[in-house]
Write a protein that holds these residues in place. Structure first.
Motif, PDB file in Angstrom:
ATOM      1  N   HIS A 141       0.686  -0.990   0.105  1.00 26.94           N
ATOM      2  CA  HIS A 141       0.345  -0.337  -0.160  1.00 26.94           C
ATOM      3  C   HIS A 141       0.680   1.107   0.142  1.00 26.94           C
ATOM      4  CE1 HIS A 141      -4.093  -1.320   0.154  1.00 26.94           C
ATOM      5  NE2 HIS A 141      -3.710  -2.742   0.958  1.00 26.94           N
TER       6      HIS A 141
ATOM      7  N   PRO B 124      -2.952   5.641  -3.098  1.00 22.48           N
ATOM      8  CA  PRO B 124      -3.814   5.414  -2.614  1.00 22.48           C
ATOM      9  C   PRO B 124      -5.258   4.200  -3.310  1.00 22.48           C
ATOM     10  CG  PRO B 124      -3.661   7.078  -3.239  1.00 22.48           C
ATOM     11  CD  PRO B 124      -2.691   6.865  -2.920  1.00 22.48           C
ATOM     12  N   LYS B 125      -5.233   4.588  -4.481  1.00 27.79           N
ATOM     13  CA  LYS B 125      -5.700   3.561  -5.334  1.00 27.79           C
ATOM     14  C   LYS B 125      -5.906   2.502  -4.723  1.00 27.79           C
ATOM     15  CE  LYS B 125      -6.630   6.372  -9.593  1.00 27.79           C
ATOM     16  NZ  LYS B 125      -5.267   7.148  -9.956  1.00 27.79           N
ATOM     17  N   ILE B 126      -5.040   2.034  -4.648  1.00 23.95           N
ATOM     18  CA  ILE B 126      -5.179   0.104  -4.583  1.00 23.95           C
ATOM     19  C   ILE B 126      -5.997   0.062  -3.205  1.00 23.95           C
ATOM     20  CG2 ILE B 126      -4.295  -2.279  -3.722  1.00 23.95           C
ATOM     21  CD1 ILE B 126      -1.716  -1.002  -4.215  1.00 23.95           C
TER      22      ILE B 126
ATOM     23  N   GLU C 113      -8.019   2.265  -1.838  1.00 27.63           N
ATOM     24  CA  GLU C 113      -9.996   2.472  -2.509  1.00 27.63           C
ATOM     25  C   GLU C 113     -10.428   1.437  -3.173  1.00 27.63           C
ATOM     26  OE1 GLU C 113      -9.991   5.923  -6.080  1.00 27.63           O
ATOM     27  OE2 GLU C 113      -8.447   7.207  -4.857  1.00 27.63           O
ATOM     28  N   GLU C 114      -9.742   0.986  -3.947  1.00 23.24           N
ATOM     29  CA  GLU C 114     -10.640  -0.210  -4.750  1.00 23.24           C
ATOM     30  C   GLU C 114     -10.784  -1.714  -3.466  1.00 23.24           C
ATOM     31  OE1 GLU C 114      -9.012  -1.410  -8.503  1.00 23.24           O
ATOM     32  OE2 GLU C 114      -8.427   0.014  -9.039  1.00 23.24           O
TER      33      GLU C 114
ATOM     34  N   LYS D 270     -13.447  -0.442  -2.072  1.00 29.04           N
ATOM     35  CA  LYS D 270     -15.464  -0.906  -2.314  1.00 29.04           C
ATOM     36  C   LYS D 270     -15.290  -2.733  -2.707  1.00 29.04           C
ATOM     37  CE  LYS D 270     -14.896   3.055  -6.349  1.00 29.04           C
ATOM     38  NZ  LYS D 270     -14.494   3.502  -7.084  1.00 29.04           N
TER      39      LYS D 270
ATOM     40  N   THR E  64      -6.925  -5.790  -7.556  1.00 32.54           N
ATOM     41  CA  THR E  64      -6.879  -4.328  -7.740  1.00 32.54           C
ATOM     42  C   THR E  64      -6.144  -4.402  -8.747  1.00 32.54           C
ATOM     43  OG1 THR E  64      -5.283  -3.713  -6.176  1.00 32.54           O
ATOM     44  CG2 THR E  64      -7.861  -3.915  -5.131  1.00 32.54           C
ATOM     45  N   THR E  65      -6.236  -2.461  -8.720  1.00 29.07           N
ATOM     46  CA  THR E  65      -5.296  -2.132 -10.358  1.00 29.07           C
ATOM     47  C   THR E  65      -4.043  -2.458  -9.265  1.00 29.07           C
ATOM     48  OG1 THR E  65      -4.485   0.188 -10.918  1.00 29.07           O
ATOM     49  CG2 THR E  65      -5.728   0.163  -8.239  1.00 29.07           C
TER      50      THR E  65
ATOM     51  N   GLY F 217      -2.041  -0.102  -8.892  1.00 30.61           N
ATOM     52  CA  GLY F 217      -2.138   2.106  -8.792  1.00 30.61           C
ATOM     53  C   GLY F 217      -0.576   2.104  -9.480  1.00 30.61           C
ATOM     54  N   ASN F 218       0.157   2.835  -8.159  1.00 30.64           N
ATOM     55  CA  ASN F 218       1.983   3.344  -8.745  1.00 30.64           C
ATOM     56  C   ASN F 218       2.945   2.132  -9.235  1.00 30.64           C
ATOM     57  OD1 ASN F 218       1.175   5.824  -8.930  1.00 30.64           O
ATOM     58  ND2 ASN F 218       1.686   6.063  -6.520  1.00 30.64           N
TER      59      ASN F 218
END
Ligand code: AR6
Length: 179
Positions: free
Chosen positions: A44, A49-51, A53-54, A57, A69-70, A72-73
Protein backbone atom coordinates in the motif's frame (compact mmCIF):
# COMPACT_ATOMS: atom_id res chain seq x y z
CA UNK A 1 16.73 -20.47 -8.82
CA UNK A 2 14.58 -21.13 -11.91
CA UNK A 3 12.88 -24.36 -12.83
CA UNK A 4 10.99 -25.10 -16.04
CA UNK A 5 7.69 -26.81 -15.32
CA UNK A 6 5.67 -27.82 -18.34
CA UNK A 7 5.44 -24.59 -20.40
CA UNK A 8 6.06 -22.25 -17.47
CA UNK A 9 8.82 -21.18 -15.13
CA UNK A 10 8.90 -21.39 -11.36
CA UNK A 11 11.36 -18.93 -9.92
CA UNK A 12 12.59 -18.40 -6.35
CA UNK A 13 14.34 -15.13 -5.56
CA UNK A 14 15.20 -13.01 -2.55
CA UNK A 15 13.82 -9.49 -2.62
CA UNK A 16 11.10 -6.92 -2.11
CA UNK A 17 7.86 -7.82 -3.87
CA UNK A 18 6.89 -4.17 -4.38
CA UNK A 19 9.77 -3.82 -6.90
CA UNK A 20 8.63 -6.67 -9.14
CA UNK A 21 7.64 -6.05 -12.74
CA UNK A 22 5.49 -9.16 -13.12
CA UNK A 23 1.95 -8.50 -14.43
CA UNK A 24 0.60 -9.07 -10.92
CA UNK A 25 1.97 -9.21 -7.40
CA UNK A 26 0.15 -10.94 -4.56
CA UNK A 27 -0.60 -9.26 -1.25
CA UNK A 28 -0.81 -11.25 1.99
CA UNK A 29 -3.73 -9.19 3.29
CA UNK A 30 -6.25 -9.58 6.11
CA UNK A 31 -10.01 -10.08 5.80
CA UNK A 32 -10.76 -6.35 6.04
CA UNK A 33 -8.52 -5.53 3.04
CA UNK A 34 -7.88 -2.21 4.77
CA UNK A 35 -4.12 -2.62 5.02
CA UNK A 36 -1.78 -3.62 7.81
CA UNK A 37 1.89 -4.28 8.44
CA UNK A 38 4.37 -6.58 6.71
CA UNK A 39 4.05 -7.06 2.98
CA UNK A 40 0.54 -5.54 3.05
CA UNK A 41 1.84 -2.27 4.45
CA UNK A 42 4.74 -2.22 1.99
CA UNK A 43 2.42 -2.75 -1.02
CA UNK A 44 0.00 0.00 0.00
CA UNK A 45 2.87 2.43 0.72
CA UNK A 46 4.55 1.77 -2.61
CA UNK A 47 1.36 1.49 -4.68
CA UNK A 48 -0.45 4.56 -3.36
CA UNK A 49 -4.11 5.29 -2.49
CA UNK A 50 -5.80 3.83 -5.61
CA UNK A 51 -5.24 0.32 -4.27
CA UNK A 52 -6.95 1.08 -0.95
CA UNK A 53 -9.84 2.83 -2.74
CA UNK A 54 -10.56 -0.34 -4.73
CA UNK A 55 -10.13 -2.52 -1.63
CA UNK A 56 -12.71 -0.43 0.23
CA UNK A 57 -15.18 -0.86 -2.66
CA UNK A 58 -14.63 -4.63 -2.68
CA UNK A 59 -15.39 -4.65 1.03
CA UNK A 60 -13.33 -7.59 2.32
CA UNK A 61 -12.08 -11.08 1.53
CA UNK A 62 -12.55 -14.43 3.24
CA UNK A 63 -9.58 -16.56 4.28
CA UNK A 64 -8.36 -18.59 1.31
CA UNK A 65 -10.13 -16.37 -1.25
CA UNK A 66 -8.58 -13.79 -3.59
CA UNK A 67 -9.60 -10.45 -5.13
CA UNK A 68 -7.89 -8.16 -7.64
CA UNK A 69 -7.20 -4.42 -7.80
CA UNK A 70 -5.07 -2.04 -9.78
CA UNK A 71 -1.36 -1.97 -9.05
CA UNK A 72 -1.57 1.82 -8.66
CA UNK A 73 1.95 3.27 -8.79
CA UNK A 74 3.62 -0.14 -8.78
CA UNK A 75 5.37 -1.60 -11.82
CA UNK A 76 2.91 -4.50 -11.63
CA UNK A 77 -0.39 -3.71 -13.33
CA UNK A 78 -2.43 -5.62 -10.73
CA UNK A 79 -2.36 -6.55 -7.08
CA UNK A 80 -4.09 -9.79 -6.18
CA UNK A 81 -5.05 -9.70 -2.51
CA UNK A 82 -5.48 -12.95 -0.66
CA UNK A 83 -5.90 -13.83 2.99
CA UNK A 84 -3.86 -16.69 4.38
CA UNK A 85 -4.87 -18.57 7.52
CA UNK A 86 -3.78 -17.45 10.98
CA UNK A 87 -1.78 -20.45 12.22
CA UNK A 88 -2.97 -21.97 15.48
CA UNK A 89 -1.81 -25.61 15.67
CA UNK A 90 -2.23 -26.97 12.14
CA UNK A 91 -5.45 -28.74 13.15
CA UNK A 92 -7.83 -25.95 12.16
CA UNK A 93 -7.78 -26.47 8.40
CA UNK A 94 -4.72 -24.24 8.02
CA UNK A 95 -3.05 -26.36 5.27
CA UNK A 96 -6.19 -26.41 3.10
CA UNK A 97 -6.79 -22.69 3.60
CA UNK A 98 -3.21 -21.86 2.63
CA UNK A 99 -3.46 -24.09 -0.45
CA UNK A 100 -6.73 -22.32 -1.36
CA UNK A 101 -5.10 -18.91 -1.01
CA UNK A 102 -2.37 -19.75 -3.54
CA UNK A 103 -4.71 -21.65 -5.85
CA UNK A 104 -7.37 -18.90 -5.91
CA UNK A 105 -4.72 -16.29 -6.76
CA UNK A 106 -3.53 -18.40 -9.68
CA UNK A 107 -7.10 -19.03 -10.90
CA UNK A 108 -7.94 -15.33 -10.70
CA UNK A 109 -4.72 -14.47 -12.54
CA UNK A 110 -5.59 -16.94 -15.31
CA UNK A 111 -9.09 -15.49 -15.64
CA UNK A 112 -7.60 -11.99 -16.14
CA UNK A 113 -5.07 -13.09 -18.76
CA UNK A 114 -2.15 -12.48 -16.41
CA UNK A 115 1.02 -14.20 -17.62
CA UNK A 116 3.40 -13.55 -14.75
CA UNK A 117 2.73 -13.40 -11.04
CA UNK A 118 4.89 -12.84 -7.94
CA UNK A 119 3.98 -14.27 -4.52
CA UNK A 120 5.30 -13.45 -1.06
CA UNK A 121 5.46 -16.18 1.56
CA UNK A 122 1.81 -15.96 2.64
CA UNK A 123 0.94 -16.41 6.36
CA UNK A 124 4.55 -16.84 7.53
CA UNK A 125 4.95 -13.41 9.15
CA UNK A 126 2.28 -11.98 11.44
CA UNK A 127 0.11 -15.10 10.88
CA UNK A 128 2.96 -17.35 12.19
CA UNK A 129 2.60 -20.32 9.83
CA UNK A 130 5.77 -22.47 10.26
CA UNK A 131 7.95 -21.53 7.32
CA UNK A 132 8.94 -24.91 5.92
CA UNK A 133 5.37 -26.27 6.18
CA UNK A 134 4.04 -23.17 4.42
CA UNK A 135 6.79 -23.37 1.77
CA UNK A 136 5.83 -26.97 0.99
CA UNK A 137 2.19 -26.01 0.41
CA UNK A 138 3.12 -22.91 -1.60
CA UNK A 139 5.53 -24.77 -3.87
CA UNK A 140 3.37 -27.87 -4.34
CA UNK A 141 0.37 -25.74 -5.28
CA UNK A 142 2.38 -23.66 -7.77
CA UNK A 143 4.02 -26.73 -9.35
CA UNK A 144 0.67 -28.50 -9.68
CA UNK A 145 -0.91 -25.42 -11.25
CA UNK A 146 1.91 -25.02 -13.78
CA UNK A 147 1.62 -28.70 -14.69
CA UNK A 148 -2.12 -28.43 -15.28
CA UNK A 149 -2.30 -24.99 -16.95
CA UNK A 150 -0.18 -23.48 -19.68
CA UNK A 151 -1.45 -19.88 -19.68
CA UNK A 152 0.67 -18.58 -16.80
CA UNK A 153 4.30 -18.34 -17.95
CA UNK A 154 6.02 -17.29 -14.75
CA UNK A 155 5.32 -17.91 -11.07
CA UNK A 156 7.93 -16.17 -8.94
CA UNK A 157 8.27 -16.41 -5.18
CA UNK A 158 9.85 -13.24 -3.82
CA UNK A 159 11.21 -14.16 -0.42
CA UNK A 160 12.13 -11.53 2.12
CA UNK A 161 15.65 -12.30 3.37
CA UNK A 162 18.23 -14.88 2.41
CA UNK A 163 17.11 -17.32 5.13
CA UNK A 164 13.57 -17.50 3.80
CA UNK A 165 14.89 -18.07 0.28
CA UNK A 166 17.12 -20.89 1.56
CA UNK A 167 14.18 -22.61 3.26
CA UNK A 168 12.14 -22.43 0.04
CA UNK A 169 15.06 -23.82 -1.97
CA UNK A 170 15.55 -26.71 0.47
CA UNK A 171 11.86 -27.55 0.51
CA UNK A 172 11.76 -27.41 -3.29
CA UNK A 173 14.65 -29.87 -3.46
CA UNK A 174 12.73 -32.25 -1.17
CA UNK A 175 9.39 -32.09 -2.98
CA UNK A 176 10.89 -32.23 -6.46
CA UNK A 177 12.30 -35.68 -5.76
CA UNK A 178 8.72 -36.88 -5.07
CA UNK A 179 7.46 -36.24 -8.60
N1 AR6 B 1 8.41 -8.24 -0.06
C1 AR6 B 1 8.35 -9.58 0.09
N2 AR6 B 1 8.07 -10.18 1.25
C2 AR6 B 1 7.84 -9.40 2.34
C3 AR6 B 1 7.89 -7.98 2.28
C4 AR6 B 1 8.18 -7.41 1.01
N3 AR6 B 1 8.24 -6.08 0.84
N4 AR6 B 1 7.61 -7.50 3.52
C5 AR6 B 1 7.43 -8.57 4.34
N5 AR6 B 1 7.57 -9.71 3.63
P1 AR6 B 1 3.30 -10.83 6.61
P2 AR6 B 1 1.07 -12.78 6.90
C6 AR6 B 1 7.46 -11.11 4.07
O1 AR6 B 1 3.32 -10.60 8.08
O2 AR6 B 1 1.90 -13.64 7.80
C7 AR6 B 1 -0.42 -7.87 7.70
O3 AR6 B 1 -0.50 -6.93 8.73
C8 AR6 B 1 7.60 -11.43 5.54
O4 AR6 B 1 8.98 -11.45 5.91
O5 AR6 B 1 3.42 -9.66 5.70
O6 AR6 B 1 0.27 -13.42 5.82
C9 AR6 B 1 -1.77 -8.12 7.01
O7 AR6 B 1 -2.57 -6.95 7.00
C10 AR6 B 1 6.98 -12.82 5.61
O8 AR6 B 1 7.93 -13.80 5.17
O9 AR6 B 1 1.92 -11.61 6.16
C11 AR6 B 1 -2.38 -9.20 7.87
O10 AR6 B 1 -3.01 -8.67 9.00
C12 AR6 B 1 5.88 -12.76 4.54
O11 AR6 B 1 6.15 -11.57 3.77
C13 AR6 B 1 -1.19 -10.02 8.29
O12 AR6 B 1 -0.07 -9.13 8.27
C14 AR6 B 1 4.47 -12.66 5.10
O13 AR6 B 1 4.46 -11.89 6.28
C15 AR6 B 1 -0.90 -11.15 7.33
O14 AR6 B 1 0.12 -11.95 7.86
Amino acid sequence: MEIKINKGILSLVEGDITKQSTDAIVNAANKSLLGGGGVDGAIHRAGGPKILEECIKIGGCETGEAVITTGGNLKAKYVIHTVGPIYRDGLHNEPKLLDNAYRNCLKLASSKGIKSIAFPSISTGAYRYPLSDAAEIALKTAVEYLKEHTDIELVRFVLFGQKTLEVYEKVYALISTDH
